[in-house]
Design an enzyme around this catalytic site. Structure first.
Site, PDB file in Angstrom:
ATOM      1  N   SER A  54     -78.896  -0.788  -3.411  1.00 38.78           N
ATOM      2  CA  SER A  54     -79.014  -2.035  -4.165  1.00 38.78           C
ATOM      3  C   SER A  54     -80.322  -2.050  -4.934  1.00 38.78           C
ATOM      4  O   SER A  54     -81.370  -1.698  -4.388  1.00 38.78           O
ATOM      5  CB  SER A  54     -78.979  -3.240  -3.212  1.00 38.78           C
ATOM      6  OG  SER A  54     -79.255  -4.431  -3.922  1.00 38.78           O
ATOM      7  N   VAL A  59     -87.412   0.534  -2.606  1.00 39.59           N
ATOM      8  CA  VAL A  59     -87.290   1.973  -2.848  1.00 39.59           C
ATOM      9  C   VAL A  59     -86.250   2.229  -3.939  1.00 39.59           C
ATOM     10  O   VAL A  59     -86.437   3.095  -4.794  1.00 39.59           O
ATOM     11  CB  VAL A  59     -86.940   2.728  -1.546  1.00 39.59           C
ATOM     12  CG1 VAL A  59     -86.782   4.218  -1.806  1.00 39.59           C
ATOM     13  CG2 VAL A  59     -88.009   2.491  -0.487  1.00 39.59           C
ATOM     14  N   CYS A  60     -85.193   1.452  -3.933  1.00 39.87           N
ATOM     15  CA  CYS A  60     -84.161   1.585  -4.969  1.00 39.87           C
ATOM     16  C   CYS A  60     -84.744   1.289  -6.346  1.00 39.87           C
ATOM     17  O   CYS A  60     -84.452   1.984  -7.320  1.00 39.87           O
ATOM     18  CB  CYS A  60     -83.000   0.641  -4.673  1.00 39.87           C
ATOM     19  SG  CYS A  60     -82.154   0.964  -3.116  1.00 39.87           S
ATOM     20  N   LEU A  61     -85.560   0.275  -6.416  1.00 43.96           N
ATOM     21  CA  LEU A  61     -86.193  -0.093  -7.675  1.00 43.96           C
ATOM     22  C   LEU A  61     -87.139   1.009  -8.149  1.00 43.96           C
ATOM     23  O   LEU A  61     -87.164   1.350  -9.337  1.00 43.96           O
ATOM     24  CB  LEU A  61     -86.929  -1.419  -7.514  1.00 43.96           C
ATOM     25  CG  LEU A  61     -87.366  -2.121  -8.781  1.00 43.96           C
ATOM     26  CD1 LEU A  61     -86.203  -2.309  -9.755  1.00 43.96           C
ATOM     27  CD2 LEU A  61     -87.984  -3.467  -8.437  1.00 43.96           C
TER      28      LEU A  61
END
Length: 166
Positions: A54, A59-61
């Site tokens: 998501s 971390v995804c960002l």
């Protein structure tokens, strides 16, 4: 079946696991306008397909921002980031964070990417989201690099990926 971890949980990945040398399936995803689009792009030397749970995760960002920075440095490469987030949420997050050069796609409607690339998280608190993973496809749609990050809280190996693209 391959497994990944998130904090104390272990997840089995569901779907058909792709390996290097396999022809990548062309699946339907949803763009920011809620239109269905095909994953595979024609006329590019390499296609980097980056999946993440998501865009709301830190971390995804970071992963999305990293690939956004690479778009200007590697003009012969198409970068796609896929999550299960609703396209509206993807657009809001990317707009707020200045992520504008990536192809941001959602697998929320059919889960076709997760199932056909073998990166759908099985039973657990994140069930139904995508495992953090990166695939590189050549100009014929063949998988030439694959990384499934074992610990969802870690970023992919960007150095190994960039070696493949040079």
């Amino acid at each position: 079946m391959q497994k990944v971890t998130f904090k104390e949980e272990t997840y089995q990945l569901e779907g058909k696991a792709l390996k290097v040398g396999d022809k990548a399936p062309d699946v339907k995803l949803v763009n920011g306008d809620l239109q269905e689009v095909n994953l595979l792009k024609q006329g590019v030397r390499f296609q980097v397909v980056s999946a993440l749970p998501s865009l709301t995760g830190s971390v995804c960002l970071l992963q999305a921002k990293h690939f956004n920075e690479q778009t200007g440095k590697l003009p012969s490469v198409s970068f796609s980031v896929i999550s299960m987030d609703l396209p509206f949420s993807q657009g809001q997050i990317c707009g707020a964070e200045g992520i504008k050069d990536l192809r941001i796609l959602s697998d929320f409607r059919y889960k076709a990417f997760g199932e056909n690339y073998g990166v759908l998280l099985g039973k657990g608190s994140l069930q139904g989201l995508l495992a953090r993973s990166v695939f590189v496809l050549d100009d014929k749609g063949v998988v030439i690099y694959k990384e499934i990050v074992q610990n969802i809280l870690e970023e992919p190996n960007y150095e190994a990926l960039l070696k493949v693209l040079k």
